[in-house]
Scaffold this motif. Structure first.
Motif, PDB file in Angstrom:
ATOM      1  N   HIS A 165      69.135  46.473  41.653  1.00  0.00           N
ATOM      2  CA  HIS A 165      67.893  46.401  42.440  1.00  0.00           C
ATOM      3  C   HIS A 165      67.114  47.710  42.315  1.00  0.00           C
ATOM      4  O   HIS A 165      65.883  47.703  42.179  1.00  0.00           O
ATOM      5  CB  HIS A 165      68.239  46.114  43.904  1.00  0.00           C
ATOM      6  CG  HIS A 165      67.101  46.332  44.858  1.00  0.00           C
ATOM      7  ND1 HIS A 165      66.049  45.433  44.978  1.00  0.00           N
ATOM      8  CD2 HIS A 165      66.833  47.345  45.740  1.00  0.00           C
ATOM      9  CE1 HIS A 165      65.188  45.884  45.892  1.00  0.00           C
ATOM     10  NE2 HIS A 165      65.643  47.033  46.353  1.00  0.00           N
ATOM     11  N   ARG A 168      65.498  47.829  38.944  1.00  0.00           N
ATOM     12  CA  ARG A 168      64.349  46.917  38.972  1.00  0.00           C
ATOM     13  C   ARG A 168      63.177  47.550  39.708  1.00  0.00           C
ATOM     14  O   ARG A 168      62.024  47.458  39.282  1.00  0.00           O
ATOM     15  CB  ARG A 168      64.765  45.602  39.642  1.00  0.00           C
ATOM     16  CG  ARG A 168      63.668  44.560  39.781  1.00  0.00           C
ATOM     17  CD  ARG A 168      64.214  43.317  40.476  1.00  0.00           C
ATOM     18  NE  ARG A 168      65.212  42.664  39.641  1.00  0.00           N
ATOM     19  CZ  ARG A 168      64.946  41.678  38.790  1.00  0.00           C
ATOM     20  NH1 ARG A 168      63.706  41.244  38.675  1.00  0.00           N
ATOM     21  NH2 ARG A 168      65.884  41.136  38.069  1.00  0.00           N
ATOM     22  N   ALA A 173      61.555  44.486  36.109  1.00  0.00           N
ATOM     23  CA  ALA A 173      62.552  43.453  35.843  1.00  0.00           C
ATOM     24  C   ALA A 173      63.061  43.500  34.407  1.00  0.00           C
ATOM     25  O   ALA A 173      64.236  43.227  34.157  1.00  0.00           O
ATOM     26  CB  ALA A 173      61.969  42.073  36.151  1.00  0.00           C
ATOM     27  N   HIS A 188      69.904  39.822  39.086  1.00  0.00           N
ATOM     28  CA  HIS A 188      69.324  40.018  40.422  1.00  0.00           C
ATOM     29  C   HIS A 188      69.918  39.041  41.412  1.00  0.00           C
ATOM     30  O   HIS A 188      69.964  37.838  41.173  1.00  0.00           O
ATOM     31  CB  HIS A 188      67.805  39.819  40.366  1.00  0.00           C
ATOM     32  CG  HIS A 188      67.134  39.963  41.705  1.00  0.00           C
ATOM     33  ND1 HIS A 188      67.126  41.141  42.417  1.00  0.00           N
ATOM     34  CD2 HIS A 188      66.468  39.072  42.465  1.00  0.00           C
ATOM     35  CE1 HIS A 188      66.462  40.970  43.547  1.00  0.00           C
ATOM     36  NE2 HIS A 188      66.068  39.727  43.600  1.00  0.00           N
ATOM     37  N   SER A 258      62.590  33.081  45.315  1.00  0.00           N
ATOM     38  CA  SER A 258      63.102  34.301  44.696  1.00  0.00           C
ATOM     39  C   SER A 258      63.152  34.174  43.179  1.00  0.00           C
ATOM     40  O   SER A 258      62.732  35.087  42.448  1.00  0.00           O
ATOM     41  CB  SER A 258      64.494  34.616  45.252  1.00  0.00           C
ATOM     42  OG  SER A 258      65.054  35.741  44.602  1.00  0.00           O
ATOM     43  N   GLN A 259      63.639  33.039  42.671  1.00  0.00           N
ATOM     44  CA  GLN A 259      63.711  32.843  41.222  1.00  0.00           C
ATOM     45  C   GLN A 259      62.329  32.803  40.600  1.00  0.00           C
ATOM     46  O   GLN A 259      62.104  33.338  39.500  1.00  0.00           O
ATOM     47  CB  GLN A 259      64.468  31.547  40.904  1.00  0.00           C
ATOM     48  CG  GLN A 259      65.912  31.518  41.384  1.00  0.00           C
ATOM     49  CD  GLN A 259      66.722  32.679  40.860  1.00  0.00           C
ATOM     50  OE1 GLN A 259      66.718  32.964  39.670  1.00  0.00           O
ATOM     51  NE2 GLN A 259      67.434  33.361  41.755  1.00  0.00           N
ATOM     52  N   ASN A 262      60.910  36.310  40.470  1.00  0.00           N
ATOM     53  CA  ASN A 262      61.555  37.072  39.392  1.00  0.00           C
ATOM     54  C   ASN A 262      61.003  36.674  38.029  1.00  0.00           C
ATOM     55  O   ASN A 262      60.769  37.521  37.156  1.00  0.00           O
ATOM     56  CB  ASN A 262      63.067  36.836  39.425  1.00  0.00           C
ATOM     57  CG  ASN A 262      63.735  37.524  40.596  1.00  0.00           C
ATOM     58  OD1 ASN A 262      63.188  38.475  41.158  1.00  0.00           O
ATOM     59  ND2 ASN A 262      64.898  37.037  40.979  1.00  0.00           N
ATOM     60  N   LYS A 265      57.576  38.161  37.637  1.00  0.00           N
ATOM     61  CA  LYS A 265      57.624  39.588  37.312  1.00  0.00           C
ATOM     62  C   LYS A 265      57.915  39.799  35.829  1.00  0.00           C
ATOM     63  O   LYS A 265      57.318  40.676  35.193  1.00  0.00           O
ATOM     64  CB  LYS A 265      58.679  40.278  38.187  1.00  0.00           C
ATOM     65  CG  LYS A 265      58.246  40.446  39.630  1.00  0.00           C
ATOM     66  CD  LYS A 265      59.136  41.403  40.393  1.00  0.00           C
ATOM     67  CE  LYS A 265      60.462  40.821  40.724  1.00  0.00           C
ATOM     68  NZ  LYS A 265      61.252  41.711  41.632  1.00  0.00           N
TER      69      LYS A 265
END
Length: 326
Positions: A165, A168, A173, A188, A258-259, A262, A265
């Motif tokens: 984290h 990141r 990412a 992550h 969240s996925q 990610n 990003k």
């Protein structure tokens, strides 16, 4: 970034290994430089002996200080050495980012750095931390807590989650994914995910859920719903939601968001796609909806994130294929 870690007699080996793999392999990943600091030859719990090149005073000159798990005896006697507490306080006063892995939170708490903050540690030791340090808001349920310049993690693999984290957060990412890929670990896990899951879940259910998670990651651009995921898992919606939380510690909706963030990003870092297309490819709907979710979760706008972490900020090392910040 200069990282310093104090080494302590009888400290566990695992967290030292995590720190070395993420922050100490400059010839592979030139993002950080790790120094081990201590008071002469130090015997590690596993029987190894280390001789740190620097004393504890080097903590005060580091940009980030990483506190490993402490010896188990300290948790029985509350005997954290005063010179370590003083060195940690000096580092915090000098402006270093303070990070603890597992029971390393006890050192930060003893130094007063966690007073008034939310923090975590291994769930088995959380009640002790809360009892010894009532000014600390101890959360025993999460993997890690990010308070900006003060970060704490739960036990074992949660320390690795926190370190990735941090990578990141510092370099984006893409770089975190490079480090995770080298280590053959997930890149992550959100800090709010539960420290442990229900051990009563049968193995075949976990395997089934893993297949659904992989399928969902391959179809993020599609309008996925709980009903669609439950159908893919061949479960009723109610059973799926319960099994999903047991397996992941979160809800399908939170996990999907969240996925998708990610994935977004990664697209912001590695492509020049317009913001609207990044949102579309990530399954986040309109550009306005994307900006709202991105800002709430990441604390900045997609445009500013791209400006900070786009691959154009990195040069490639011909020697090892590493990407170096410029």
């Amino acid at each position: 970034m200069d990282v310093a870690m104090p080494v302590i007699d009888d400290m566990p080996m695992y967290e030292l290994g995590i720190a070395y793999e993420v922050f100490g392999t400059q010839w592979l990943d030139p993002w950080y430089s790790l120094k081990l600091c201590g008071s002469g030859p130090t015997r590690i719990e596993s029987g190894f002996t280390l001789t740190p090149a620097d004393g504890l005073d080097c903590l005060a000159t580091a940009e980030m200080v990483l506190i490993p798990a402490v010896p188990h005896a300290w948790l029985r006697t509350r005997a954290i050495p005063p010179d370590l507490i003083a060195a940690v306080r000096a580092a915090a006063s000098a402006g270093a980012r303070m990070v603890s892995l597992c029971s390393g939170a006890f050192v930060l708490a003893a130094a007063g750095i966690l007073d008034g903050m939310r923090a975590t540690t291994h769930w088995q030791q959380a009640s002790t931390l809360a009892r010894w340090h009532p000014l600390v808001e101890v959360d025993p349920t999460v993997l890690y807590v990010d308070n900006g310049d003060v970060l704490t993690s739960a036990g074992r693999s949660a320390g690795l989650d926190l370190c990735l984290h941090i990578v990141r957060r510092d370099f984006g990412a893409h770089v975190a994914n490079q480090v995770a890929r080298r280590m053959v670990v997930p890149a992550h896990r959100p800090g709010g995910q539960s420290q442990y899951v229900d051990n009563s879940v049968p193995a075949e259910d976990s395997d089934s859920m893993g297949a659904v998670l992989q399928w969902a990651c391959a179809h993020l651009a599609e309008p996925l719903t709980v009903e669609i995921l439950a159908h893919q898992a061949k479960m009723s919606t109610r059973t799926f939601v319960r099994r999903f939380r047991e397996a992941t510690g979160t809800t399908p909706r939170q996990w999907l968001l969240s996925q998708r963030l990610n994935h977004a990003k990664g697209l912001l870092e590695s492509t020049n796609l317009p913001i609207g297309l990044v949102s579309e490819h990530s399954g986040l709907g309109s550009a306005a909806n994307f900006r709202q979710h991105f800002g709430a979760a990441i604390g900045t706008t997609p445009t500013d994130y791209r400006r900070a972490f786009h691959q154009g900020r990195f040069a490639t090392s011909s020697a090892a294929g590493n990407r170096v910040p410029v």
